[in-house]
Design a protein around this motif. Structure first.
Motif, PDB file in Angstrom:
ATOM      1  N   ILE A 243       3.817 -30.115 -20.143  1.00 18.59           N
ATOM      2  CA  ILE A 243       3.293 -28.776 -20.387  1.00 18.59           C
ATOM      3  C   ILE A 243       2.494 -28.747 -21.684  1.00 18.59           C
ATOM      4  O   ILE A 243       2.975 -29.187 -22.728  1.00 18.59           O
ATOM      5  CB  ILE A 243       4.438 -27.747 -20.455  1.00 18.59           C
ATOM      6  N   LYS A 244       1.247 -28.253 -21.576  1.00 16.78           N
ATOM      7  CA  LYS A 244       0.387 -28.136 -22.751  1.00 16.78           C
ATOM      8  C   LYS A 244      -0.429 -26.844 -22.663  1.00 16.78           C
ATOM      9  O   LYS A 244      -0.851 -26.455 -21.568  1.00 16.78           O
ATOM     10  CB  LYS A 244      -0.573 -29.322 -22.857  1.00 16.78           C
ATOM     11  N   PRO A 245      -0.680 -26.170 -23.811  1.00 13.65           N
ATOM     12  CA  PRO A 245      -1.548 -24.989 -23.803  1.00 13.65           C
ATOM     13  C   PRO A 245      -3.009 -25.393 -23.930  1.00 13.65           C
ATOM     14  O   PRO A 245      -3.330 -26.431 -24.525  1.00 13.65           O
ATOM     15  CB  PRO A 245      -1.084 -24.219 -25.044  1.00 13.65           C
ATOM     16  N   ASN A 246      -3.921 -24.566 -23.363  1.00 16.07           N
ATOM     17  CA  ASN A 246      -5.347 -24.813 -23.576  1.00 16.07           C
ATOM     18  C   ASN A 246      -5.802 -24.101 -24.851  1.00 16.07           C
ATOM     19  O   ASN A 246      -4.980 -23.575 -25.609  1.00 16.07           O
ATOM     20  CB  ASN A 246      -6.169 -24.374 -22.364  1.00 16.07           C
ATOM     21  N   PHE A 252      -0.512 -24.884 -19.186  1.00 23.11           N
ATOM     22  CA  PHE A 252      -0.693 -25.567 -17.911  1.00 23.11           C
ATOM     23  C   PHE A 252       0.316 -26.707 -17.809  1.00 23.11           C
ATOM     24  O   PHE A 252       0.676 -27.318 -18.827  1.00 23.11           O
ATOM     25  CB  PHE A 252      -2.112 -26.131 -17.786  1.00 23.11           C
ATOM     26  N   GLY A 253       0.768 -26.954 -16.605  1.00 22.22           N
ATOM     27  CA  GLY A 253       1.669 -28.066 -16.361  1.00 22.22           C
ATOM     28  C   GLY A 253       0.971 -29.180 -15.606  1.00 22.22           C
ATOM     29  O   GLY A 253       0.239 -28.914 -14.649  1.00 22.22           O
ATOM     30  N   LYS A 254       1.175 -30.426 -16.040  1.00 18.50           N
ATOM     31  CA  LYS A 254       0.587 -31.595 -15.387  1.00 18.50           C
ATOM     32  C   LYS A 254       1.701 -32.460 -14.809  1.00 18.50           C
ATOM     33  O   LYS A 254       2.699 -32.728 -15.478  1.00 18.50           O
ATOM     34  CB  LYS A 254      -0.236 -32.408 -16.388  1.00 18.50           C
ATOM     35  N   PHE A 281      -2.180 -30.210 -11.342  1.00 14.86           N
ATOM     36  CA  PHE A 281      -1.877 -29.273 -12.417  1.00 14.86           C
ATOM     37  C   PHE A 281      -1.542 -27.889 -11.856  1.00 14.86           C
ATOM     38  O   PHE A 281      -1.832 -27.579 -10.698  1.00 14.86           O
ATOM     39  CB  PHE A 281      -3.062 -29.169 -13.382  1.00 14.86           C
ATOM     40  N   ILE A 282      -0.953 -27.056 -12.721  1.00  9.65           N
ATOM     41  CA  ILE A 282      -0.608 -25.687 -12.338  1.00  9.65           C
ATOM     42  C   ILE A 282      -0.634 -24.819 -13.589  1.00  9.65           C
ATOM     43  O   ILE A 282      -0.271 -25.275 -14.679  1.00  9.65           O
ATOM     44  CB  ILE A 282       0.788 -25.617 -11.677  1.00  9.65           C
ATOM     45  N   GLN A 283      -1.104 -23.582 -13.460  1.00  8.89           N
ATOM     46  CA  GLN A 283      -1.057 -22.653 -14.575  1.00  8.89           C
ATOM     47  C   GLN A 283       0.326 -22.012 -14.611  1.00  8.89           C
ATOM     48  O   GLN A 283       0.841 -21.545 -13.606  1.00  8.89           O
ATOM     49  CB  GLN A 283      -2.126 -21.566 -14.440  1.00  8.89           C
ATOM     50  N   LEU A 284       0.940 -21.991 -15.766  1.00 10.51           N
ATOM     51  CA  LEU A 284       2.299 -21.483 -15.914  1.00 10.51           C
ATOM     52  C   LEU A 284       2.302 -20.063 -16.473  1.00 10.51           C
ATOM     53  O   LEU A 284       1.320 -19.618 -17.054  1.00 10.51           O
ATOM     54  CB  LEU A 284       3.100 -22.414 -16.835  1.00 10.51           C
TER      55      LEU A 284
END
Length: 284
Positions: A243-246, A252-254, A281-284
């Motif tokens: 999980i990382k923020p843009n 977003f999760g990878k 990926f997926i937006q959390l």
């Protein structure tokens, strides 16, 4: 017959094949007049890969208005029924049962630019997939999917059997999410009682049939899986979630790990694939 539509040996992912006689019968009896060879080739490709036989009325080919490059054109597209989704789910060997219920609930609707609540019938379907720790659950409200005629009154079965119809919608959507049937809609979802009465359906719960692409996006957002359940589901698949923020702070999760042969499951969980980086990926 066009070179696009030929008798084929099973290709990668094909679950059914058609003989030359089958193809001729499908073209004459089960494909709309005026449909072009490209549309037919696409429809047959979906049927092959889904294992659905148009001759047995497991899949239908229906003309529908679609917007392409800002213009409305009529294309022939595949359409199924709830029972078709059930057939595919059972054939996968991964269906571990499903449960459908309904209740009267207060639900939000937007009218004249304002939100208000109404009493409505809401159907809930829980689909149990052998690869998931938790069931995939969907709730749908009658007012969102009831098929309406041009005079604004419900079509025959939606008027006479509203509970049956809204439960079929819930089951169709839950099966799609659980098994990844993203190439198909069911006629119940589009407001029709059966595939033969599309001509009398004006719209579905206030949404034009030609706007169904927008409905698909809304449905994906409508029932998000929790972060905890998502991590558990990936763990069951032997995968991890990074999980990382843009730059805007949106997380977003990878997917981390070997995703080979897990495409349908990842799609059902809501992940999207980015070909250039080969990342799910997926937006959390």
């Amino acid at each position: 017959m066009s070179n696009l539509i030929t008798t084929q040996q099973p290709q990668n992912g094909d679950l059914i094949t058609f003989s030359e006689a089958d193809l001729d019968l499908i073209k004459r009896q089960f494909f709309p007049q005026g449909g072009n060879e490209t549309d037919m080739a696409y429809c047959l490709s979906v049927a092959r890969k889904m294992g659905l036989d148009p001759i047995k009325k497991e899949i239908f080919f229906i003309p529908r208005a679609t917007q392409i490059n800002g213009q409305w054109v009529e294309k022939i597209e595949p359409l199924a029924g709830r029972d078709s989704f059930l057939k595919m789910a059972r054939a996968s060997g991964k269906l571990d049962g499903f449960k459908t219920t309904y209740e009267f609930k207060s639900v939000p609707v937007r009218r004249n630019g304002k939100w208000e609540k109404i009493e409505d019938v809401v159907a809930k379907c829980s689909v149990y997939h052998k690869d998931y720790r938790y069931p995939i659950e969907v709730e749908v409200a009658y007012n969102e999917y009831v098929g309406l005629k041009k005079d604004g009154t419900p079509t025959k079965f939606w008027a006479e059997k509203p509970i049956t119809m809204i439960e079929k919608v819930a089951e169709s959507q839950a099966l799609r999410k659980a098994f990844g049937y993203f190439a198909l809609y069911t006629f119940e979802e589009l407001g029709a009682d059966e595939v033969n009465n599309f001509a009398e359906v004006s719209h579905t719960g206030g949404v034009a049939l030609s706007e169904v692409e927008a409905i698909e996006e809304a449905q994906i957002i409508e029932e998000p899986i929790s972060r905890e359940d998502l991590i558990d589901a990936l763990d069951d698949l032997g995968l991890g979630l990074e999980i990382k923020p843009n730059a805007q702070g949106v997380e977003f999760g990878k997917v981390v790990g070997n995703t080979y042969n897990k495409t349908d499951t990842l799609k059902a969980l809501g992940f999207k694939y980015k070909p250039d980086t080969q990342v799910w990926f997926i937006q959390l």
